[in-house]
Design a protein around this motif. Structure first.
Motif, short mmCIF file in Angstrom:
data_model
loop_
_atom_site.label_atom_id
_atom_site.label_comp_id
_atom_site.label_asym_id
_atom_site.label_seq_id
_atom_site.Cartn_x
_atom_site.Cartn_y
_atom_site.Cartn_z
N ARG A 5 -9.27 6.17 3.99
CA ARG A 5 -8.02 6.17 3.26
C ARG A 5 -7.08 5.07 3.73
O ARG A 5 -6.76 5.00 4.93
CB ARG A 5 -7.35 7.54 3.37
CG ARG A 5 -8.09 8.63 2.59
CD ARG A 5 -8.02 8.35 1.10
NE ARG A 5 -8.95 9.10 0.30
CZ ARG A 5 -8.74 10.32 -0.20
NH1 ARG A 5 -7.62 10.95 0.09
NH2 ARG A 5 -9.64 10.90 -0.96
N LEU A 6 -6.68 4.22 2.80
CA LEU A 6 -5.73 3.16 3.11
C LEU A 6 -4.43 3.76 3.63
O LEU A 6 -3.90 4.72 3.07
CB LEU A 6 -5.45 2.33 1.86
CG LEU A 6 -4.46 1.16 2.02
CD1 LEU A 6 -5.03 0.10 2.95
CD2 LEU A 6 -4.12 0.57 0.66
N ALA A 7 -3.92 3.21 4.74
CA ALA A 7 -2.68 3.67 5.34
C ALA A 7 -1.83 2.45 5.69
O ALA A 7 -2.20 1.67 6.57
CB ALA A 7 -2.97 4.51 6.59
N MET A 8 -0.74 2.28 4.99
CA MET A 8 0.13 1.13 5.20
C MET A 8 1.21 1.48 6.22
O MET A 8 2.04 2.39 5.99
CB MET A 8 0.78 0.70 3.88
CG MET A 8 -0.24 0.40 2.77
SD MET A 8 -1.40 -0.92 3.19
CE MET A 8 -0.31 -2.34 3.14
N GLN A 9 1.20 0.78 7.35
CA GLN A 9 2.18 1.09 8.39
C GLN A 9 3.58 0.71 7.92
O GLN A 9 3.81 -0.35 7.37
CB GLN A 9 1.85 0.36 9.68
CG GLN A 9 2.71 0.83 10.85
CD GLN A 9 2.19 0.34 12.19
OE1 GLN A 9 1.46 -0.63 12.26
NE2 GLN A 9 2.56 1.02 13.26
N GLY A 65 -5.46 -1.88 17.45
CA GLY A 65 -5.65 -1.42 16.09
C GLY A 65 -6.80 -0.45 15.94
O GLY A 65 -7.53 -0.48 14.95
N ASP A 66 -6.95 0.46 16.92
CA ASP A 66 -8.06 1.42 16.90
C ASP A 66 -7.66 2.64 17.73
O ASP A 66 -7.99 2.73 18.91
CB ASP A 66 -9.32 0.77 17.45
CG ASP A 66 -10.55 1.65 17.31
OD1 ASP A 66 -10.41 2.82 16.91
OD2 ASP A 66 -11.66 1.18 17.62
N THR A 122 -6.94 -2.93 9.69
CA THR A 122 -7.90 -3.74 8.95
C THR A 122 -7.78 -5.22 9.27
O THR A 122 -8.54 -6.03 8.77
CB THR A 122 -7.71 -3.54 7.43
OG1 THR A 122 -6.39 -3.98 7.07
CG2 THR A 122 -7.88 -2.09 7.04
N HIS A 123 -6.76 -5.57 10.08
CA HIS A 123 -6.54 -6.97 10.50
C HIS A 123 -6.44 -7.91 9.30
O HIS A 123 -7.16 -8.91 9.19
CB HIS A 123 -7.64 -7.42 11.45
CG HIS A 123 -7.66 -6.64 12.73
ND1 HIS A 123 -6.71 -6.79 13.72
CD2 HIS A 123 -8.48 -5.64 13.16
CE1 HIS A 123 -6.96 -5.96 14.72
NE2 HIS A 123 -8.03 -5.25 14.40
N GLY A 124 -5.55 -7.52 8.40
CA GLY A 124 -5.25 -8.41 7.27
C GLY A 124 -6.12 -8.22 6.07
O GLY A 124 -6.09 -9.01 5.14
N TYR A 125 -6.91 -7.12 6.03
CA TYR A 125 -7.76 -6.84 4.86
C TYR A 125 -6.89 -6.76 3.61
O TYR A 125 -5.89 -6.07 3.58
CB TYR A 125 -8.50 -5.52 5.06
CG TYR A 125 -9.25 -5.05 3.83
CD1 TYR A 125 -10.46 -5.64 3.46
CD2 TYR A 125 -8.74 -4.02 3.06
CE1 TYR A 125 -11.14 -5.20 2.35
CE2 TYR A 125 -9.41 -3.59 1.93
CZ TYR A 125 -10.62 -4.17 1.58
OH TYR A 125 -11.29 -3.74 0.47
N TRP A 138 -3.96 -0.26 7.49
CA TRP A 138 -4.87 0.47 8.36
C TRP A 138 -5.75 1.37 7.50
O TRP A 138 -5.51 1.52 6.30
CB TRP A 138 -4.09 1.34 9.35
CG TRP A 138 -3.18 0.61 10.31
CD1 TRP A 138 -2.13 -0.19 10.00
CD2 TRP A 138 -3.24 0.65 11.73
NE1 TRP A 138 -1.52 -0.66 11.14
CE2 TRP A 138 -2.18 -0.15 12.22
CE3 TRP A 138 -4.07 1.29 12.66
CZ2 TRP A 138 -1.94 -0.34 13.58
CZ3 TRP A 138 -3.83 1.11 14.01
CH2 TRP A 138 -2.78 0.30 14.47
N LEU A 139 -6.73 2.02 8.12
CA LEU A 139 -7.57 3.01 7.46
C LEU A 139 -7.53 4.30 8.26
O LEU A 139 -7.72 4.29 9.48
CB LEU A 139 -9.02 2.53 7.33
CG LEU A 139 -9.25 1.28 6.47
CD1 LEU A 139 -10.71 0.84 6.58
CD2 LEU A 139 -8.88 1.53 5.01
#
Length: 252
Positions: free
Chosen positions: A71-75, A121-122, A141-144, A151-152
């Motif tokens: 699931r996409l998670a936008m900080q 980031g983990d 995701t480092h800029g995905y 993030w996921l």
């Protein structure tokens, strides 16, 4: 400061949201929550307490307990600790809409060094909420997709995982028993509910009207389901009564 961005985005003379204060607690337990937020778009705000604030991510589709889902998670900006139990209406400005406390509880890091894990980031952790439990990871995701704050949120395989849509299975508030968005709005701000105009006209007022309409539309299926259930029960009782009546008549 940790909450500068939070403060900059809000007018605290107009919003019921808590002020930007970093919390110092005596308890060692770490708090987490998920707030279901019906704003311009429905999303879920996932928050983990750390260093006196709530680290926050907006999860558009909400958490999933199925390990296959990433699931996409936008900080987003850090929030004050007191925000964690907030449920109610943001009448105008940033985040205008209805906020439901969808889940809350405590969390434990599975990563040895939380700050280092966040920088990397983990971050691995365990949740102990009403709806979300067990082992999880949130991975940057480092800029995905071109977004540096993406993030996921992923559920690890354990006894608390499964192919169930937890957001559909358990859609209601854990703070106001079994409340949906319409009931939260009605209970917290009856004047706003009747006028249908929490904001002072313009684009925000029009947007809030749409939010109210969506809150009602989301309530309708649940009501229809409850009505269908009541009808089914009534029919079953009627059939049982007729059978009993027929048996009594036969004995005579």
């Amino acid at each position: 400061m940790a909450l500068d961005e939070y403060k900059k985005k809000r007018d605290f003379t107009k919003t019921p949201e808590p002020p930007p204060e970093v919390k110092k607690k005596k308890s060692d337990e770490l708090f987490f929550c998920v707030q279901k937020h019906l704003a311009s778009h429905l999303h879920y705000d996932f928050r983990l307490e750390w260093n006196g604030v709530l680290l926050s991510w907006a999860v558009p589709k909400g958490p999933s307990i199925d390990p296959k889902d990433k699931r996409l998670a936008m900080q987003t900006e850090d929030h004050p600790y007191d925000y964690g139990m907030f449920e109610g209406v943001i009448p105008e400005g940033y985040g205008a809409g209805i906020v439901m406390l969808w889940d809350y509880g405590t969390w434990e890091p599975e990563s040895e060094d939380v700050d280092a894990a966040l920088r990397k980031g983990d971050l691995k952790f365990r949740l102990n909420g009403f709806k979300l439990k067990g082992s999880w990871v949130i991975v940057k995701t480092h800029g995905y997709g071109g977004a540096p704050n993406s993030w996921l949120l992923i559920k690890h395989r354990d006894d608390w995982a499964g192919p169930i849509s937890i957001t559909e299975f358990a859609p209601l508030s854990v703070k106001t028993p079994d409340a949906d968005f319409a009931e939260i709005l009605s209970g917290k701000t009856p004047d706003l509910w009747h006028s249908n105009a929490p904001a002072k006209g313009g684009d925000t007022g029009a947007m809030f009207k749409k939010i109210i309409e969506r809150a009602l539309s989301m309530k309708a299926p649940a009501k229809a389901k409850a009505a269908a259930k009541d009808t089914k029960i009534t029919k079953a009782k009627t059939a049982k009564a007729r059978t009993q009546k027929a048996k009594t008549a036969k004995k005579r």
